[in-house]
Scaffold this motif. Structure first.
Motif, PDB file in Angstrom:
ATOM      1  N   LYS A 150      -6.944  -6.102   6.577  1.00 29.32           N
ATOM      2  CA  LYS A 150      -6.267  -4.883   7.020  1.00 29.32           C
ATOM      3  C   LYS A 150      -6.704  -3.685   6.182  1.00 29.32           C
ATOM      4  CE  LYS A 150      -2.217  -7.223   8.936  1.00 29.32           C
ATOM      5  NZ  LYS A 150      -0.727  -7.281   8.997  1.00 29.32           N
ATOM      6  N   VAL A 151      -6.483  -2.501   6.728  1.00 26.89           N
ATOM      7  CA  VAL A 151      -6.889  -1.266   6.073  1.00 26.89           C
ATOM      8  C   VAL A 151      -5.638  -0.460   5.728  1.00 26.89           C
ATOM      9  CG1 VAL A 151      -8.206   0.878   6.314  1.00 26.89           C
ATOM     10  CG2 VAL A 151      -9.059  -1.231   7.347  1.00 26.89           C
ATOM     11  N   TYR A 152      -5.627   0.090   4.510  1.00 24.20           N
ATOM     12  CA  TYR A 152      -4.453   0.811   4.018  1.00 24.20           C
ATOM     13  C   TYR A 152      -4.843   2.186   3.488  1.00 24.20           C
ATOM     14  CZ  TYR A 152      -2.322  -3.824   4.213  1.00 24.20           C
ATOM     15  OH  TYR A 152      -1.856  -5.046   4.636  1.00 24.20           O
ATOM     16  N   ASP A 153      -4.009   3.177   3.812  1.00 28.57           N
ATOM     17  CA  ASP A 153      -4.165   4.525   3.277  1.00 28.57           C
ATOM     18  C   ASP A 153      -3.175   4.671   2.127  1.00 28.57           C
ATOM     19  OD1 ASP A 153      -4.298   7.197   2.692  1.00 28.57           O
ATOM     20  OD2 ASP A 153      -3.778   7.917   4.698  1.00 28.57           O
ATOM     21  N   LEU A 154      -3.686   4.648   0.896  1.00 31.57           N
ATOM     22  CA  LEU A 154      -2.823   4.716  -0.288  1.00 31.57           C
ATOM     23  C   LEU A 154      -2.672   6.133  -0.826  1.00 31.57           C
ATOM     24  CD1 LEU A 154      -3.938   1.511  -2.246  1.00 31.57           C
ATOM     25  CD2 LEU A 154      -2.140   1.776  -0.528  1.00 31.57           C
ATOM     26  N   THR A 155      -3.108   7.118  -0.061  1.00 24.12           N
ATOM     27  CA  THR A 155      -2.985   8.516  -0.494  1.00 24.12           C
ATOM     28  C   THR A 155      -1.535   8.874  -0.816  1.00 24.12           C
ATOM     29  OG1 THR A 155      -4.855   9.035   0.967  1.00 24.12           O
ATOM     30  CG2 THR A 155      -3.630  10.884   0.031  1.00 24.12           C
ATOM     31  N   PRO A 156      -0.552   8.533   0.045  1.00 25.84           N
ATOM     32  CA  PRO A 156       0.845   8.850  -0.279  1.00 25.84           C
ATOM     33  C   PRO A 156       1.316   8.179  -1.562  1.00 25.84           C
ATOM     34  CG  PRO A 156       0.625   8.288   2.042  1.00 25.84           C
ATOM     35  CD  PRO A 156      -0.666   7.916   1.377  1.00 25.84           C
ATOM     36  N   LEU A 157       0.836   6.963  -1.818  1.00 28.52           N
ATOM     37  CA  LEU A 157       1.216   6.242  -3.042  1.00 28.52           C
ATOM     38  C   LEU A 157       0.759   7.006  -4.269  1.00 28.52           C
ATOM     39  CD1 LEU A 157       2.349   3.497  -4.200  1.00 28.52           C
ATOM     40  CD2 LEU A 157      -0.036   2.736  -4.250  1.00 28.52           C
ATOM     41  N   LEU A 158      -0.458   7.539  -4.230  1.00 33.08           N
ATOM     42  CA  LEU A 158      -0.976   8.305  -5.361  1.00 33.08           C
ATOM     43  C   LEU A 158      -0.212   9.606  -5.545  1.00 33.08           C
ATOM     44  CD1 LEU A 158      -3.333   6.229  -5.142  1.00 33.08           C
ATOM     45  CD2 LEU A 158      -4.853   8.078  -5.814  1.00 33.08           C
ATOM     46  N   GLU A 159       0.164  10.226  -4.437  1.00 32.20           N
ATOM     47  CA  GLU A 159       0.927  11.474  -4.517  1.00 32.20           C
ATOM     48  C   GLU A 159       2.292  11.229  -5.148  1.00 32.20           C
ATOM     49  OE1 GLU A 159       0.227  14.634  -3.834  1.00 32.20           O
ATOM     50  OE2 GLU A 159      -1.857  14.131  -3.402  1.00 32.20           O
ATOM     51  N   GLU A 160       2.931  10.130  -4.754  1.00 41.05           N
ATOM     52  CA  GLU A 160       4.259   9.809  -5.262  1.00 41.05           C
ATOM     53  C   GLU A 160       4.248   9.436  -6.745  1.00 41.05           C
ATOM     54  OE1 GLU A 160       5.489   6.639  -2.753  1.00 41.05           O
ATOM     55  OE2 GLU A 160       5.452   7.863  -0.927  1.00 41.05           O
ATOM     56  N   ASN A 161       3.107   8.945  -7.233  1.00 41.94           N
ATOM     57  CA  ASN A 161       3.018   8.469  -8.614  1.00 41.94           C
ATOM     58  C   ASN A 161       1.939   9.211  -9.390  1.00 41.94           C
ATOM     59  OD1 ASN A 161       4.814   5.781  -8.595  1.00 41.94           O
ATOM     60  ND2 ASN A 161       3.638   5.865  -6.681  1.00 41.94           N
ATOM     61  N   LYS A 162       1.732  10.462  -9.037  1.00 42.20           N
ATOM     62  CA  LYS A 162       0.673  11.269  -9.639  1.00 42.20           C
ATOM     63  C   LYS A 162       0.788  11.271 -11.165  1.00 42.20           C
ATOM     64  CE  LYS A 162      -0.377  14.960  -7.451  1.00 42.20           C
ATOM     65  NZ  LYS A 162      -0.359  16.343  -6.865  1.00 42.20           N
ATOM     66  N   GLY A 163      -0.349  11.032 -11.827  1.00 39.99           N
ATOM     67  CA  GLY A 163      -0.378  11.063 -13.289  1.00 39.99           C
ATOM     68  C   GLY A 163      -0.087   9.730 -13.945  1.00 39.99           C
TER      69      GLY A 163
END
Length: 214
Positions: free
Chosen positions: A28-41
Protein backbone atom coordinates in the motif's frame (compact mmCIF):
# COMPACT_ATOMS: atom_id res chain seq x y z
CA UNK A 1 -17.57 1.33 -4.48
CA UNK A 2 -14.74 3.00 -6.38
CA UNK A 3 -11.56 0.98 -6.76
CA UNK A 4 -8.45 2.11 -4.95
CA UNK A 5 -5.90 3.79 -7.17
CA UNK A 6 -2.70 1.98 -8.11
CA UNK A 7 0.69 3.72 -8.11
CA UNK A 8 4.00 2.74 -9.67
CA UNK A 9 7.16 2.78 -7.51
CA UNK A 10 8.38 5.64 -9.72
CA UNK A 11 5.33 7.72 -8.83
CA UNK A 12 5.88 7.10 -5.12
CA UNK A 13 9.57 8.06 -5.41
CA UNK A 14 8.66 11.54 -6.66
CA UNK A 15 7.13 12.40 -3.28
CA UNK A 16 10.40 12.76 -1.38
CA UNK A 17 10.45 16.19 0.27
CA UNK A 18 9.53 17.49 3.72
CA UNK A 19 6.46 19.16 2.22
CA UNK A 20 5.41 16.06 0.28
CA UNK A 21 6.47 12.69 1.64
CA UNK A 22 5.09 9.32 0.59
CA UNK A 23 6.21 5.80 1.46
CA UNK A 24 4.95 2.36 0.56
CA UNK A 25 4.82 -0.78 2.63
CA UNK A 26 3.09 -4.14 2.47
CA UNK A 27 1.54 -3.34 -0.91
CA UNK A 28 0.00 0.00 0.00
CA UNK A 29 0.97 3.63 -0.50
CA UNK A 30 0.82 6.24 2.26
CA UNK A 31 1.03 10.03 2.29
CA UNK A 32 2.81 10.90 5.55
CA UNK A 33 2.91 14.65 4.88
CA UNK A 34 0.21 15.35 7.53
CA UNK A 35 2.15 13.24 10.05
CA UNK A 36 5.25 15.38 9.54
CA UNK A 37 3.23 18.57 9.85
CA UNK A 38 1.66 17.41 13.11
CA UNK A 39 5.05 16.46 14.58
CA UNK A 40 7.25 19.11 12.99
CA UNK A 41 10.69 19.34 14.60
CA UNK A 42 10.51 15.95 16.31
CA UNK A 43 13.87 14.18 15.98
CA UNK A 44 12.06 10.84 15.82
CA UNK A 45 10.91 11.73 12.30
CA UNK A 46 14.44 11.36 10.95
CA UNK A 47 14.30 7.64 9.96
CA UNK A 48 10.99 8.27 8.18
CA UNK A 49 12.32 11.31 6.32
CA UNK A 50 15.39 9.34 5.23
CA UNK A 51 13.09 6.84 3.52
CA UNK A 52 10.88 9.39 1.76
CA UNK A 53 9.62 8.04 -1.57
CA UNK A 54 10.81 4.51 -0.83
CA UNK A 55 9.33 1.16 0.07
CA UNK A 56 9.77 0.29 3.75
CA UNK A 57 8.13 -3.15 3.77
CA UNK A 58 11.33 -4.54 5.32
CA UNK A 59 10.42 -2.67 8.51
CA UNK A 60 7.38 -4.91 9.00
CA UNK A 61 6.35 -8.45 9.85
CA UNK A 62 4.08 -9.41 6.92
CA UNK A 63 2.00 -11.70 9.17
CA UNK A 64 1.25 -9.26 12.01
CA UNK A 65 1.43 -6.08 9.85
CA UNK A 66 3.37 -4.57 12.75
CA UNK A 67 6.96 -3.38 13.06
CA UNK A 68 9.47 -6.24 13.32
CA UNK A 69 10.47 -7.24 16.83
CA UNK A 70 13.50 -8.89 18.43
CA UNK A 71 14.57 -10.08 21.85
CA UNK A 72 16.77 -7.54 23.61
CA UNK A 73 19.91 -9.34 24.78
CA UNK A 74 20.32 -7.08 27.82
CA UNK A 75 16.79 -7.34 29.19
CA UNK A 76 15.39 -10.45 27.53
CA UNK A 77 12.31 -8.43 26.57
CA UNK A 78 10.69 -8.30 23.14
CA UNK A 79 11.21 -4.91 21.55
CA UNK A 80 10.68 -3.27 18.18
CA UNK A 81 13.55 -3.79 15.77
CA UNK A 82 14.61 -0.40 14.39
CA UNK A 83 18.15 -0.62 12.95
CA UNK A 84 17.82 2.89 11.42
CA UNK A 85 17.11 4.27 14.88
CA UNK A 86 13.97 4.70 16.94
CA UNK A 87 11.20 6.58 15.13
CA UNK A 88 7.86 8.21 15.90
CA UNK A 89 5.44 6.14 18.05
CA UNK A 90 8.09 3.56 18.91
CA UNK A 91 8.42 3.36 22.73
CA UNK A 92 11.80 4.16 24.30
CA UNK A 93 14.03 1.19 25.22
CA UNK A 94 13.62 1.89 28.94
CA UNK A 95 10.63 3.19 30.92
CA UNK A 96 10.45 7.01 30.87
CA UNK A 97 8.00 9.51 32.28
CA UNK A 98 8.41 12.00 29.43
CA UNK A 99 7.11 9.72 26.67
CA UNK A 100 3.52 10.43 25.69
CA UNK A 101 1.70 7.31 24.54
CA UNK A 102 -1.72 8.92 24.12
CA UNK A 103 -1.39 9.34 20.36
CA UNK A 104 -3.97 6.63 19.61
CA UNK A 105 -3.01 4.39 16.69
CA UNK A 106 0.65 4.37 15.66
CA UNK A 107 1.09 5.97 12.24
CA UNK A 108 1.76 2.66 10.46
CA UNK A 109 -1.67 1.36 11.52
CA UNK A 110 -3.57 4.58 10.77
CA UNK A 111 -5.45 4.25 7.47
CA UNK A 112 -5.97 8.02 7.31
CA UNK A 113 -2.63 8.22 5.51
CA UNK A 114 -3.43 5.52 2.94
CA UNK A 115 -3.77 6.88 -0.61
CA UNK A 116 -3.77 3.72 -2.72
CA UNK A 117 -2.07 0.48 -3.66
CA UNK A 118 1.45 -0.19 -4.90
CA UNK A 119 1.62 -2.02 -8.21
CA UNK A 120 3.16 -5.46 -7.90
CA UNK A 121 4.39 -5.13 -11.48
CA UNK A 122 4.50 -2.24 -13.94
CA UNK A 123 4.41 -2.36 -17.73
CA UNK A 124 5.53 -0.05 -20.53
CA UNK A 125 3.15 0.62 -23.41
CA UNK A 126 3.05 2.92 -26.42
CA UNK A 127 -0.10 4.89 -27.13
CA UNK A 128 -0.33 6.10 -30.72
CA UNK A 129 -2.85 8.75 -31.77
CA UNK A 130 -3.63 7.82 -35.37
CA UNK A 131 -5.25 11.20 -36.01
CA UNK A 132 -2.21 13.30 -35.07
CA UNK A 133 0.51 10.62 -35.39
CA UNK A 134 1.67 11.52 -31.86
CA UNK A 135 3.12 8.72 -29.77
CA UNK A 136 3.49 8.56 -26.01
CA UNK A 137 5.27 5.90 -23.98
CA UNK A 138 3.73 5.25 -20.57
CA UNK A 139 4.64 3.18 -17.53
CA UNK A 140 1.41 1.75 -16.16
CA UNK A 141 0.34 -0.65 -13.43
CA UNK A 142 -0.40 -4.19 -14.60
CA UNK A 143 -3.48 -4.20 -12.33
CA UNK A 144 -5.03 -1.16 -14.01
CA UNK A 145 -7.92 -1.37 -16.44
CA UNK A 146 -7.77 0.45 -19.77
CA UNK A 147 -10.17 3.04 -18.33
CA UNK A 148 -7.65 3.73 -15.56
CA UNK A 149 -4.80 3.89 -18.07
CA UNK A 150 -6.91 6.38 -20.04
CA UNK A 151 -6.95 8.62 -16.95
CA UNK A 152 -3.14 8.56 -16.95
CA UNK A 153 -3.09 9.50 -20.62
CA UNK A 154 -5.45 12.49 -20.26
CA UNK A 155 -2.54 14.83 -19.46
CA UNK A 156 -1.25 14.18 -23.00
CA UNK A 157 -4.64 14.19 -24.73
CA UNK A 158 -7.61 15.62 -22.84
CA UNK A 159 -9.97 14.13 -25.46
CA UNK A 160 -8.70 10.57 -25.09
CA UNK A 161 -12.16 9.32 -24.13
CA UNK A 162 -13.40 10.37 -27.58
CA UNK A 163 -11.21 7.76 -29.25
CA UNK A 164 -11.65 4.05 -29.83
CA UNK A 165 -8.72 2.15 -28.34
CA UNK A 166 -7.41 -0.79 -30.37
CA UNK A 167 -4.56 -3.29 -30.33
CA UNK A 168 -3.69 -5.08 -33.56
CA UNK A 169 -6.93 -3.78 -35.05
CA UNK A 170 -9.12 -5.23 -32.29
CA UNK A 171 -11.28 -2.99 -30.10
CA UNK A 172 -10.18 -3.10 -26.46
CA UNK A 173 -12.49 -3.69 -23.51
CA UNK A 174 -11.84 -0.60 -21.40
CA UNK A 175 -13.09 -2.32 -18.25
CA UNK A 176 -10.33 -4.96 -18.47
CA UNK A 177 -6.57 -4.90 -17.90
CA UNK A 178 -3.92 -5.16 -20.61
CA UNK A 179 -3.42 -8.88 -19.92
CA UNK A 180 -7.16 -9.54 -19.89
CA UNK A 181 -7.30 -7.88 -23.31
CA UNK A 182 -4.61 -10.25 -24.57
CA UNK A 183 -1.91 -7.57 -24.89
CA UNK A 184 1.50 -9.22 -24.36
CA UNK A 185 4.17 -7.74 -22.17
CA UNK A 186 7.26 -6.08 -23.60
CA UNK A 187 10.22 -8.31 -24.38
CA UNK A 188 12.31 -8.37 -21.17
CA UNK A 189 15.47 -8.90 -23.24
CA UNK A 190 15.15 -5.35 -24.58
CA UNK A 191 13.84 -3.72 -21.41
CA UNK A 192 16.10 -0.83 -20.45
CA UNK A 193 17.90 -0.83 -23.80
CA UNK A 194 17.64 1.85 -26.52
CA UNK A 195 15.45 -0.57 -28.48
CA UNK A 196 13.01 -1.03 -25.59
CA UNK A 197 10.52 1.44 -27.05
CA UNK A 198 10.31 -0.58 -30.27
CA UNK A 199 9.31 -3.74 -28.42
CA UNK A 200 6.72 -2.20 -26.05
CA UNK A 201 3.17 -3.19 -27.03
CA UNK A 202 1.29 -0.44 -28.84
CA UNK A 203 -2.27 0.78 -28.47
CA UNK A 204 -3.71 2.76 -31.37
CA UNK A 205 -6.31 5.46 -30.80
CA UNK A 206 -8.88 6.18 -33.54
CA UNK A 207 -10.90 9.37 -33.26
CA UNK A 208 -14.59 8.45 -33.19
CA UNK A 209 -15.64 11.32 -35.49
CA UNK A 210 -12.98 10.55 -38.12
CA UNK A 211 -15.00 9.90 -41.30
CA UNK A 212 -11.99 8.15 -42.86
CA UNK A 213 -12.19 5.36 -40.32
CA UNK A 214 -13.76 2.15 -41.64
Amino acid sequence: MRRQKYFTPTEVSLHNTLKDIWVSYLGKVYDLTPLLEENKGDVLLKPIIECAGKDISHWFDPKTKDILTHVDLMTGCIKYYTPRGRFLHIPPPCPRTDWANDFGKPWWKDNRYEVGLLSAKTRWIRIINTLTAQEQRLEVCSEETLDEILQRYLCYNSHAASYTWKHNGVNLDMSKTLSENGIPEEDEFYCGSPECNLFSPSICLYFNDDLTEL
